[in-house]
Design an enzyme around this catalytic site. Structure first.
Site, PDB file in Angstrom:
ATOM      1  N   GLY A 216      70.733  41.014  64.227  1.00  0.00           N
ATOM      2  CA  GLY A 216      71.236  39.641  64.208  1.00  0.00           C
ATOM      3  C   GLY A 216      72.586  39.547  63.524  1.00  0.00           C
ATOM      4  N   PRO A 218      75.345  38.032  60.905  1.00  0.00           N
ATOM      5  CA  PRO A 218      75.160  37.589  59.517  1.00  0.00           C
ATOM      6  C   PRO A 218      74.774  36.101  59.484  1.00  0.00           C
ATOM      7  CG  PRO A 218      77.166  38.903  59.725  1.00  0.00           C
ATOM      8  CD  PRO A 218      76.655  38.677  61.111  1.00  0.00           C
ATOM      9  N   PHE A 224      65.982  37.098  54.641  1.00  0.00           N
ATOM     10  CA  PHE A 224      64.871  36.246  54.199  1.00  0.00           C
ATOM     11  C   PHE A 224      63.625  36.522  55.029  1.00  0.00           C
ATOM     12  CE2 PHE A 224      62.781  33.148  51.938  1.00  0.00           C
ATOM     13  CZ  PHE A 224      61.969  32.468  52.817  1.00  0.00           C
ATOM     14  N   ARG A 306      74.389  51.500  67.903  1.00  0.00           N
ATOM     15  CA  ARG A 306      73.728  51.612  66.606  1.00  0.00           C
ATOM     16  C   ARG A 306      72.210  51.679  66.817  1.00  0.00           C
ATOM     17  NH1 ARG A 306      73.516  49.214  61.504  1.00  0.00           N
ATOM     18  NH2 ARG A 306      75.660  49.848  61.058  1.00  0.00           N
ATOM     19  N   ARG A 424      43.348  25.259  39.528  1.00  0.00           N
ATOM     20  CA  ARG A 424      41.892  25.443  39.500  1.00  0.00           C
ATOM     21  C   ARG A 424      41.241  24.067  39.387  1.00  0.00           C
ATOM     22  NH1 ARG A 424      40.381  29.793  34.970  1.00  0.00           N
ATOM     23  NH2 ARG A 424      38.202  29.290  35.418  1.00  0.00           N
ATOM     24  N   HIS A 425      39.948  24.012  39.625  1.00  0.00           N
ATOM     25  CA  HIS A 425      39.157  22.786  39.408  1.00  0.00           C
ATOM     26  C   HIS A 425      39.203  22.449  37.924  1.00  0.00           C
ATOM     27  CE1 HIS A 425      36.418  25.601  37.609  1.00  0.00           C
ATOM     28  NE2 HIS A 425      36.641  26.354  38.642  1.00  0.00           N
ATOM     29  N   ASN A 431      31.852  26.892  33.190  1.00  0.00           N
ATOM     30  CA  ASN A 431      32.956  27.432  32.389  1.00  0.00           C
ATOM     31  C   ASN A 431      32.601  27.284  30.917  1.00  0.00           C
ATOM     32  OD1 ASN A 431      35.480  26.059  34.598  1.00  0.00           O
ATOM     33  ND2 ASN A 431      34.579  28.072  34.629  1.00  0.00           N
ATOM     34  N   ARG A 476      32.713  21.697  42.097  1.00  0.00           N
ATOM     35  CA  ARG A 476      33.675  21.561  41.002  1.00  0.00           C
ATOM     36  C   ARG A 476      35.104  21.299  41.510  1.00  0.00           C
ATOM     37  NH1 ARG A 476      31.539  26.751  40.924  1.00  0.00           N
ATOM     38  NH2 ARG A 476      32.898  28.562  40.843  1.00  0.00           N
ATOM     39  N   GLU A 497      34.941  30.384  45.615  1.00  0.00           N
ATOM     40  CA  GLU A 497      35.214  31.420  44.607  1.00  0.00           C
ATOM     41  C   GLU A 497      34.608  32.759  45.027  1.00  0.00           C
ATOM     42  OE1 GLU A 497      36.793  32.436  40.774  1.00  0.00           O
ATOM     43  OE2 GLU A 497      37.067  32.564  42.918  1.00  0.00           O
ATOM     44  N   TYR A 508      29.172  37.272  31.524  1.00  0.00           N
ATOM     45  CA  TYR A 508      29.627  38.668  31.520  1.00  0.00           C
ATOM     46  C   TYR A 508      28.770  39.490  30.560  1.00  0.00           C
ATOM     47  CZ  TYR A 508      33.751  36.952  34.019  1.00  0.00           C
ATOM     48  OH  TYR A 508      34.586  36.362  34.951  1.00  0.00           O
ATOM     49  N   HIS A 563      39.839  28.166  42.806  1.00  0.00           N
ATOM     50  CA  HIS A 563      39.131  28.889  41.734  1.00  0.00           C
ATOM     51  C   HIS A 563      39.983  30.026  41.185  1.00  0.00           C
ATOM     52  CE1 HIS A 563      35.371  26.892  42.974  1.00  0.00           C
ATOM     53  NE2 HIS A 563      35.891  26.977  44.184  1.00  0.00           N
TER      54      HIS A 563
HETATM   55  O1  LIG Z   1      37.195  38.020  38.666  1.00  0.00           O
HETATM   56  P1  LIG Z   1      36.880  37.354  37.365  1.00  0.00           P
HETATM   57  O2  LIG Z   1      37.879  37.665  36.284  1.00  0.00           O
HETATM   58  O3  LIG Z   1      35.459  37.598  36.963  1.00  0.00           O
HETATM   59  O4  LIG Z   1      37.043  35.774  37.635  1.00  0.00           O
HETATM   60  C1  LIG Z   1      36.233  35.182  38.641  1.00  0.00           C
HETATM   61  C2  LIG Z   1      35.324  34.229  37.930  1.00  0.00           C
HETATM   62  O5  LIG Z   1      36.087  33.127  37.449  1.00  0.00           O
HETATM   63  C3  LIG Z   1      35.282  31.935  37.506  1.00  0.00           C
HETATM   64  C4  LIG Z   1      35.188  31.334  36.126  1.00  0.00           C
HETATM   65  O6  LIG Z   1      34.592  32.299  35.311  1.00  0.00           O
HETATM   66  O7  LIG Z   1      35.894  31.089  38.464  1.00  0.00           O
HETATM   67  P2  LIG Z   1      36.053  29.457  38.523  1.00  0.00           P
HETATM   68  O8  LIG Z   1      35.451  28.852  37.292  1.00  0.00           O
HETATM   69  O9  LIG Z   1      37.525  29.218  38.597  1.00  0.00           O
HETATM   70  O10 LIG Z   1      35.357  29.024  39.755  1.00  0.00           O
HETATM   71  C5  LIG Z   1      33.918  32.378  38.048  1.00  0.00           C
HETATM   72  O11 LIG Z   1      33.285  31.413  38.817  1.00  0.00           O
HETATM   73  C6  LIG Z   1      34.312  33.588  38.861  1.00  0.00           C
HETATM   74  O12 LIG Z   1      33.241  34.485  39.125  1.00  0.00           O
END
Ligand SMILES: O=P(O)(O)OC[C@H]1O[C@@](CO)(OP(=O)(O)O)[C@@H](O)[C@@H]1O
Length: 619
Positions: A216, A218, A224, A306, A424-425, A431, A476, A497, A508, A563
């Protein structure tokens, strides 16, 4: 440990069956916590009745939205530093490859290097050839046992240790990714991985390496477009690099070339430009030999001579598809010329902006004199896509999985600037409890955030003709979107999610205690690790691809309420982050990440509306 003996009298015959049940001792506190979580899950959801698409939200949002959101009029008061990209504009060209052949001392001349590359290309990848042959013989031949035949196609999860890793002889995608010898396999799941295996098995070698050669004049948006395509393919897991020949020219011949250097009758200039183009192509082909899969070759490549030189160099080593950008919109061209003079390193030392514009326009006339549109080989012509008023693609001799996806991506792209707001929510009950996944409702702080978000959206988008609100199907995010009024809302299953499978609803700590090997496997490779009966981050990326395509296609602003894991994947696309970094990108609660997609690249801005756990009464 519980034992039971079941006896079944079938006529004269007594059938006995011993059952052994392993149970773990739960403390009363854990028992109560899991009972509470159980009850919470079975509470009637407050959003089940809402349709996937709501155009005229209920008025109740208006009442809530009017008070208690307490947002300042000046939204800039909420701006916080962006940890990843700074607040400046990232100019696409700066993301291109460093010219290795120029940076290495004593780089050999074009011909020697080309000869070396041709000689080496016969070696191929012994381990991959061995692997493909094994697989061919297994699939083509007769697997020795029924069991092995069944095992051949069961993908037993990448990271989860609960499944025996298939042996080298059986076929499973995880071996391809885990076998460090097999190059050119994308770090991906699903369709991308399946197509890559098919191409490895059946595609001729040069088809497995793809060079997208830009063509193309310039100021037609080549760089881009090259940067956008590079970002998309990398995000899908393809080893992709952007080679900008202008960078090679500047490195070898300096940045203050006047328009004369680009004259078609300037023999020295033409030779110098062909030389750096050949060097860039040699670097790209060398990189492909080392495992690179898609090279984006960014230059004007404005003459058939070219382009023939490039095709000759690539013969037998990679498939070339020309990507020509054509623009007939004078306003767009004028804007691009001024942007180029403003941002290109060629004019970094130019103190007189208008003189720079004149010089660039003179350079343009020299190119126009010799320009030969693409009519040869496989090509994609993007005609007036830049202006965003429609435009079209013309394609010729395009086939295969990846070229098909590239066409689909390009046909959905445009350059109309518009903001994309990612958040995020609001804080959810899970949470607060530290439980992952699930479908819990919002905490008090999360509800306050939903009202603040509605206020923010109303202020930030008041000058926009329209916008849309995207959520997942989990309550959520739907509850977080609820107070927003005046914009259509769409629920996307693809925005749900990451699915934690058997670990859904756990903390965890509980995973670490009750499933230590799973916990350890995920810690070691969070990108590829897949929860048993759940997902990996690579799975999430593949299911988000249609969302990315639609975000590219939209011309109006979009507010994405999703999420942590999902937003990590979406953000990584816009910020062109390496896949390995995706699972650990910071996506804090109650923060809006504004991505401004425009002609110069991607700009980011972050607004923090409130803290997560302890809401402030009013900001
Ligand atoms: O991959 P990791 O770091 O575990 O994060 C994902 C986790 O984050 C979370 C919050 O712990 O997401 P969210 O609350 O934004 O829906 C969990 O629902 C989800 O499993």
């Amino acid at each position: 440990m519980g034992n039971a003996l079941f006896k079944l009298n079938e006529g004269k015959e007594v059938l006995e069956c011993k059952v052994q049940v392993e149970t773990e001792m739960l403390s009363p506190i854990d028992l109560a916590a899991s009972w509470r979580a159980h009850q919470e899950y079975f509470q009637p959801s407050r959003v089940r009745g809402t349709h996937d698409v709501t155009i005229n939200p209920g008025l109740e949002g208006r009442a809530k939205n009017g008070f208690a959101s307490g947002l300042e009029l000046d939204l800039d008061k909420y701006v916080v530093p962006t940890p990843n990209m700074g607040s400046g504009v990232v100019y696409a060209a700066s993301l291109t490859e460093n010219p290795r052949s120029l940076l290495q001392t004593g780089s050999s001349s074009n011909n020697d290097t080309t000869k070396d590359i041709l000689h080496n290309s016969t070696k191929g990848d012994s381990s991959l050839n061995h692997y493909v042959n094994t697989m061919k013989s297994t699939i083509g031949g007769h697997a020795s046992s029924l069991e092995e035949q069944r095992a051949m196609f069961v993908d037993r999860g990448v990271g989860s240790p609960n499944f025996a890793r298939p042996t080298m002889e059986t076929f499973s995608m995880s071996n391809f990714k885990l076998d460090s010898e097999s190059k050119g396999m994308p770090a991906a799941e699903g369709a991308v991985a399946a197509a890559a295996v098919a191409d490895q098995m059946y595609g001729p070698k040069e088809d497995r390496k793809l060079a997208i050669v830009l063509v193309g004049l310039p100021a037609r948006g080549k760089t881009f477009t090259a940067a956008k395509l590079t970002r998309y393919l990398r995000w899908l897991g393809h080893e992709t690099k952007h080679f900008n020949v202008g960078k090679y020219r500047r490195l070898k011949h300096g940045t203050n070339q006047t328009a004369d250097f680009f004259r078609g009758d300037n023999r020295e200039g033409v030779e110098a430009r062909n030389e750096v183009a050949a060097l860039a192509m040699e670097d790209m082909l060398s990189w492909m030999q080392e495992g690179g899969q898609v090279g984006i070759f960014d230059a004007t490549n404005s003459t058939r001579i070219r382009r023939n030189m490039l095709m000759k160099m690539a013969e037998g080593k990679c498939k070339i598809i020309f990507l020509e950008t054509l623009c007939n919109d004078q306003d767009v061209l004028e804007r691009n010329i001024r942007l180029k003079v403003q941002q290109s390193p060629d004019y970094a030392e130019q103190t007189d902006f208008e003189a720079g514009v004149q010089d660039f326009k003179e350079r343009l006339t020299y190119y126009e004199k010799v320009y030969e549109p693409v009519e040869e080989g496989s090509y994609i012509k993007m005609i007036d896509m830049v202006s965003g008023k429609g435009g079209q693609l013309k394609i010729n001799d395009i086939s295969g999985y990846l070229p098909g996806r590239i066409v689909f991506f390009l046909v959905n792209c445009h350059l109309t600037p518009r903001p994309i707001l990612l958040t995020r929510h609001g804080e959810s009950m899970d949470n607060v409890r530290g439980r992952i996944g699930g479908d819990s409702s919002l905490s008090e702080a999360g509800e306050l955030y939903s009202r603040k978000l509605a206020s923010f959206v109303e202020k930030r988008l008041k000058s926009e003709r329209t916008a849309s609100i995207w959520t997942s199907t989990l309550q959520r995010t739907i509850l977080t979107a609820h107070p927003i009024i005046g914009f259509p809302k769409i629920q996307w299953r693809a925005l749900d999610e990451i699915n934690a499978g058997v670990c859904d609803g756990m903390t965890y700590d509980e995973i670490k205690k009750s499933k230590p090997e799973e916990y350890e496997s995920r810690r070691k490779d969070k990108l590829r690790y897949r929860y048993p009966r759940g997902e990996s981050y690579l799975d999430v990326i593949q299911r988000l691809e249609p969302v990315i395509i639609e975000l590219e296609r939209q011309r109006a602003p979009v507010v994405v309420i999703a999420h942590q894991a999902v937003l990590r994947a979406l953000y990584a696309y816009f910020a062109d982050k390496p896949l390995e970094e995706v699972p650990n990108i910071e996506i804090p609660l109650h923060t809006i990440i504004e991505i401004q997609m425009g002609v110069a690249g991607v700009q980011e801005k972050r607004y923090k509306l409130m803290d997560a756990i302890h809401p402030t009464a009013g900001l």
